[in-house]
Design a protein around this motif. Structure first.
Motif: not given
Length: 248
Positions: A117-145
């Protein structure tokens, strides 16, 4: 199995899934249950895979497939000028259209799940923090949003629903294409039995056992009645003004 009846059943199934797909796509416009600005919503949502592909296009195909269940030996859609094989050919065309619509929804869903999903990232910019579905295997990456809250599971669940619906719709359309081909090659079953005054089979009145199965009204004729009709026929022939000139 009755090809037309199956077409009607498959049409009903496609209708139900199309409604669910439209609802899922609408919910994607409110990630995390919140109303956002248009540029804050994922680009894949604006492709309307669930509304157009699995929704409108599929509803159109499902409507035509449902109407196939009402075909009878009078023709297609009540029109006597076209027959059941023409209706079967039409069902194949509409099933292919539905297959294209569901295929479009399938591709959109796969891309959306891969990109995340598109969301507000750590740099306070709306974008896509995930790449090639990496968030599907690593749930800890979800906090990037950071925002909106729970946007990752919201986006993932709804697009997975659209993906499953698209797969089911594609399978149903493929089944209808196969059954349509069978209907064209081998004809429909006895779906028209009892309609248009024609039975699915010719019945006993056109078989070798017709003599003993005629209705009583046709078999209980007396000899006197037959003789009367015969005499009336001879008198009518004698009194006819169209007698052959050579016969007096």
């Amino acid at each position: 199995m009755c090809v037309a009846f199956c077409g009607r059943c498959l049409g009903v199934i496609l209708n139900l899934f199309s409604i669910v797909a439209c609802l899922a796509n609408v919910l994607l416009f409110f990630p995390g249950g919140k109303q956002l600005q248009y540029h804050q919503i994922s680009d894949e949502v604006w492709l309307f895979g669930g509304i157009v592909g699995s929704g409108i296009v599929m509803l159109f195909s499902a409507k035509m497939l449902s109407d196939l269940g009402y075909e009878d030996c009078c023709g297609c859609c009540g029109n006597e000028s076209c027959g059941k094989r023409f209706a079967m050919c039409s069902s194949i065309i509409f099933a292919v259209i539905g297959l294209l619509g569901s295929g479009y929804s399938f591709l959109v869903s796969v891309i959306a799940i891969k990109n995340g999903p598109k969301c507000l990232m750590d740099n306070h910019v709306w974008g896509y923090p995930f790449h090639n579905g990496d968030y599907l295997e690593n749930k800890s990456l979800w906090k990037k949003c950071l925002e909106p809250e729970d946007v990752v599971p919201w986006n993932l669940i709804l697009f997975c629903i659209l993906l499953v619906i698209a797969v089911v719709q594609m399978l149903v359309c493929i089944v209808q294409v196969v059954k349509g081909l069978l209907g064209v090659l081998f004809g429909d079953c006895r779906c028209c039995s009892g309609r248009c005054g024609v039975s699915g089979d010719l019945g006993p009145y056109f078989s070798g056992a017709a003599g003993r199965d005629w209705p009583p009204a046709l078999t209980e004729d007396t000899g006197e009645g037959a003789a009367t009709e015969s005499g009336a026929g001879r008198r009518g022939s004698a009194d006819s003004p169209f007698r052959h000139p050579g016969k007096q």
